[in-house]
Scaffold this motif. Structure first.
Motif, PDB file in Angstrom:
ATOM      1  N   ALA A   1       0.798  -1.114   0.001  1.00  0.00           N
ATOM      2  CA  ALA A   1       0.128  -0.147  -0.030  1.00  0.00           C
ATOM      3  C   ALA A   1       0.931   1.256  -0.002  1.00  0.00           C
ATOM      4  O   ALA A   1       1.952   1.192   0.426  1.00  0.00           O
ATOM      5  CB  ALA A   1      -0.884   0.049   1.235  1.00  0.00           C
TER       6      ALA A   1
ATOM      7  N   THR B   1      -1.024   4.719  -0.092  1.00  0.00           N
ATOM      8  CA  THR B   1      -1.772   5.662   0.364  1.00  0.00           C
ATOM      9  C   THR B   1      -2.802   5.388   1.240  1.00  0.00           C
ATOM     10  O   THR B   1      -2.894   4.167   1.726  1.00  0.00           O
ATOM     11  CB  THR B   1      -2.810   6.025  -0.831  1.00  0.00           C
TER      12      THR B   1
ATOM     13  N   MET C   1      -5.992   3.300   0.573  1.00  0.00           N
ATOM     14  CA  MET C   1      -5.819   2.052   0.406  1.00  0.00           C
ATOM     15  C   MET C   1      -5.535   1.050   1.663  1.00  0.00           C
ATOM     16  O   MET C   1      -5.958  -0.049   1.664  1.00  0.00           O
ATOM     17  CB  MET C   1      -4.762   1.846  -0.717  1.00  0.00           C
TER      18      MET C   1
ATOM     19  N   LEU D   1      -8.469   0.079   3.451  1.00  0.00           N
ATOM     20  CA  LEU D   1      -9.274  -1.070   2.792  1.00  0.00           C
ATOM     21  C   LEU D   1      -8.656  -2.102   3.116  1.00  0.00           C
ATOM     22  O   LEU D   1      -9.436  -3.568   3.474  1.00  0.00           O
ATOM     23  CB  LEU D   1      -9.352  -0.710   1.343  1.00  0.00           C
TER      24      LEU D   1
ATOM     25  N   VAL E   1      -0.446  -4.322  -4.765  1.00  0.00           N
ATOM     26  CA  VAL E   1      -2.047  -4.244  -4.768  1.00  0.00           C
ATOM     27  C   VAL E   1      -2.483  -3.662  -6.213  1.00  0.00           C
ATOM     28  O   VAL E   1      -3.637  -3.972  -6.853  1.00  0.00           O
ATOM     29  CB  VAL E   1      -2.484  -3.279  -3.590  1.00  0.00           C
ATOM     30  N   ASP E   2      -1.844  -2.604  -6.713  1.00  0.00           N
ATOM     31  CA  ASP E   2      -2.230  -2.192  -7.979  1.00  0.00           C
ATOM     32  C   ASP E   2      -2.115  -3.143  -9.055  1.00  0.00           C
ATOM     33  O   ASP E   2      -2.933  -3.172 -10.255  1.00  0.00           O
ATOM     34  CB  ASP E   2      -1.440  -0.840  -8.355  1.00  0.00           C
TER      35      ASP E   2
END
Length: 276
Positions: free
Chosen positions: A30, A32, A35, A38, A221-222
């Motif tokens: 992560a 940010t 994110m 979440l 994650v992206d």
């Protein structure tokens, strides 16, 4: 330990204690606050990876990532976590010079971000540094196999540890575990080698392009959300296609603006406030 029921963030010793348990360790990167929120309580630990340079800053590799970038994104992620442990990458050039340099920069990252541990790349040659850090209160997650900060010497993003080279990686894993690392990331290595290392060492292995037999898994994650589409490694499973959804939404917005369908009456304000 269950990520779905945990009330507080684990510590490095808690992650170490998950070695060989029925529930594999879950992790994602992560960069940010939104994110991180979440992931909080779902992932056992969240990694602020130096992959941020490629994913968010458009760099061609992780080599241009700075301490200031890691601090900025580490602080952002920390604001989103209360139930998952924060681990932060040490960027290229911040620890390779020797144990004293590594301690200065690791302690800085932990102090300014609140991270519970740092992650650094490298095999047996990093054992002295890891021992130095852990003796001084800095928990270390090690990382071998494909080490992105070394792509110029590795010849690119290639699978590591095939054939006889597997014995060297196994020796690296033992050296890093013996030096005091609490967990070991195995990136882009043959599944059989990952299973062999996992069985041989006493600390958890975290796979990324390794084996389902590792003690845990981590992904960018992206990548797994389909947001970063510059390239897709074989080991990435896309759990969503948010990049395509976002592009479609941007096209729809642009079309409505050009056709003067947005903003619609419900999106603008009258001269007078409505009566209460």
């Amino acid at each position: 330990m269950s990520a779905t029921t945990r009330k507080t963030a684990p510590l490095p010793d808690d992650i170490r204690a998950m070695k060989g348990t029925a529930a594999p360790i879950v992790s994602l990167t992560a960069y940010t606050t939104p994110m991180a929120r979440l992931m909080d309580g779902i992932c056992d630990f969240v990694l602020v990876g130096d992959s941020v340079g490629m994913v968010l800053h458009g760099l061609s590799s992780t080599l241009g990532v700075t301490m200031e970038m890691m601090e900025l994104h580490g602080q952002a992620v920390a604001r989103g976590l209360t139930r998952s442990m924060l681990v932060i990458d040490m960027p290229f050039g911040s620890y390779e010079e020797g144990p004293a340099q590594a301690f200065r920069n690791a302690s800085r990252l932990m102090r300014t971000t609140g991270a519970a541990a740092v992650k650094l790349e490298g095999g047996a040659h990093m054992a002295e540094t890891i021992a130095f850090l852990t003796a001084r209160g800095v928990p270390v997650m090690a990382h071998i196999g494909l080490t992105p900060q070394s792509i110029n010497t590795l010849g690119g993003y290639k699978v590591q540890g095939r054939g006889a080279a597997g014995d060297a990686l196994l020796a690296d894993a033992h050296a890093l575990a013996d030096a005091g690392a609490f967990a070991l990331v195995l990136e882009k290595v043959p599944a059989s080698l990952a299973d062999r290392i996992t069985a041989d060492i006493g600390i958890p292995t975290i796979g990324i392009g390794a084996s389902a037999g590792c003690d845990g898994q981590v992904l960018v994650v992206d990548d797994m959300l389909g947001l970063f589409t510059a390239f897709k490694p074989k080991f990435v499973k896309r759990y969503a296609t948010l990049g395509e959804d976002a592009e479609a939404a941007i096209h729809a917005y642009a079309e409505e603006v050009r056709a003067r369908r947005f903003p619609a009456p419900e999106h603008v304000f009258a001269d007078e406030a409505p009566a209460s």
